[in-house]
Design an enzyme around this catalytic site. Structure first.
Site, short mmCIF file in Angstrom:
data_model
loop_
_atom_site.label_atom_id
_atom_site.label_comp_id
_atom_site.label_asym_id
_atom_site.label_seq_id
_atom_site.Cartn_x
_atom_site.Cartn_y
_atom_site.Cartn_z
N CYS A 6 6.44 -14.03 -36.09
CA CYS A 6 6.80 -13.83 -37.51
C CYS A 6 5.78 -14.43 -38.47
O CYS A 6 5.73 -14.03 -39.64
CB CYS A 6 8.15 -14.45 -37.82
O1 KQY Z 1 10.47 -12.67 -39.85
C1 KQY Z 1 11.17 -13.62 -39.86
N1 KQY Z 1 11.82 -13.95 -38.80
C2 KQY Z 1 11.29 -14.39 -41.10
C3 KQY Z 1 12.57 -14.99 -41.40
C4 KQY Z 1 12.51 -15.68 -42.71
C5 KQY Z 1 13.66 -16.42 -43.06
C6 KQY Z 1 13.59 -17.12 -44.35
N2 KQY Z 1 14.26 -18.35 -44.22
#
Ligand code: KQY
Length: 371
Positions: A355
């Protein structure tokens, strides 16, 4: 930066697989204190480890705010480029450009980003700086851009095999906060048009309690064309069991764009990881930001790895399942080093190594100007 008015599929462009050669990788230095505990100090150390591991085999660029620029420059090795760029948080996968190629040059796609669901069930407000990043990065890398800004999508919600197949989840792409006026068929058509794909495999669900509405990159990833890893548990009492079982059934009954049956490798998940009271106490609260509560289950998964040119950079959780997961990835990626990084401080932010990264596919030096 040149904006291309046609669609990638019309121009012969497609999204290459992550295991294809890269030019480099983009990350964003973490700092917001309601995402990252205790002022993001531990998260920055974990990000530096991820950047350093990736930079062993490809060029890494880190975007840092004006507040963090000097600190990022000091903490990161000198062969990693640091550029000053504002953002709302640090999820490069989700709002840096998705790059597509025609085999000679690459172009970026600018999707619309609304913090995983906008005012319906988004995770923070505002998100305007994040939403500008894809355009800024196409400019920085001098890449032409397809503007898909009428369509809400995050990079973590798609995986490509580079041979015409896209993986995604219904839970995310059909969620009420993204493109409520589009049908599943219309969304599938957008994916095909922008990613140059012929087939979309729709998993129903992802990882339990994944606040992105269950991004695919936390549950399932291609390891080569026709083969995927799937986050798995044998514990039938775990709510994750039914979610993973549904994915398995769909994958085992699917063929890809080339007509191959999908081969599924189970990657057993760690025991449920929950946030502690001390960690929660280190998270600032903010209007609109769901506050984590002690005991809340985090969406921990080994599938959230990044494939660099020479390595697979994977999360560890200090769990008995760490080593079997490392061994499985070593078997599936025999030509790459497996680099585990203790990733709890990234997980607390709501995602993991995949991510926080966005790969830039390889392009040849003489063709690195905008066509
Ligand atoms: O792509 C992702 N897993 C991002 C999650 C972001 C969460 C914001 N607190």
């Amino acid at each position: 930066m040149k904006v291309i008015e046609t669609l990638p599929s019309e121009d012969g462009f497609y999204m290459p697989a992550e295991f294809s050669p890269h030019y480099g990788c983009i990350l964003i230095f973490p700092e917001r204190s309601d995402s990252w505990q205790y002022g993001a100090y531990a998260a920055r150390k974990a990000f530096v480890q991820v950047c350093t591991a990736i930079a062993r085999s490809e060029k890494v660029t880190v975007c840092a705010s004006s507040r963090q620029y000097e600190n990022a420059r000091r903490m990161l090795p000198s062969h990693i480029r640091v550029v000053e760029m504002s953002s709302n948080d640090s999820w490069a996968r989700d709002y840096c450009p998705t790059f597509v190629t025609n085999g000679r040059v690459i172009r970026g796609i600018n999707w619309s980003f609304n913090a995983w669901g906008g005012l319906t069930d988004g995770l923070y407000f505002p998100w305007d700086k994040d939403d500008r990043m894809a355009r800024k990065l196409c400019d920085l890398y001098d890449k032409s851009m397809y503007d898909a800004s009428g369509f809400v999508l995050e990079g973590g919600s798609i995986h490509s095999d580079g041979e015409g197949t896209i993986l995604t989840t219904e839970a995310c792409l059909l969620s009420a906060g993204r493109n409520p006026d589009l049908t599943k068929e219309q969304i599938e058509e957008k994916l095909k048009q922008y990613l140059g794909a012929e087939k979309v495999i729709w998993l129903e669900r992802g990882i339990y309690n994944d606040e992105t509405n269950e991004h695919v990159d936390n549950i399932c990833a291609f390891v080569k064309p026709g083969e995927v890893v799937l986050g798995w548990t044998d514990d039938k009492s775990d709510p994750q069991y039914e979610l993973s079982r549904s994915c398995l059934e769909i994958l085992e009954n699917s063929t890809d764009a080339k007509g191959r049956k999908i081969r599924v490798h189970k990657l057993r998940l760690p025991k449920p990881v929950t946030i502690t009271a001390e960690e929660c106490a280190g998270l600032d609260t903010m209007d609109f930001q769901p506050t984590r509560t002690p005991g809340e289950r985090l969406a921990a998964s080994y599938v959230n790895f990044y494939i660099s040119n020479g390595a697979v950079v994977m999360p560890f959780f200090n769990d008995p399942a760490d080593e079997p997961a490392r061994a499985k990835l070593a078997e599936l990626f025999p030509d790459r080093e497996i680099i585990p990084i203790y990733a709890r401080d990234i997980l607390i932010g709501g995602g993991n190594i995949h991510c926080i990264t966005q790969q830039i596919p390889a392009f040849s030096a003489e063709e690195s100007q905008s066509p």
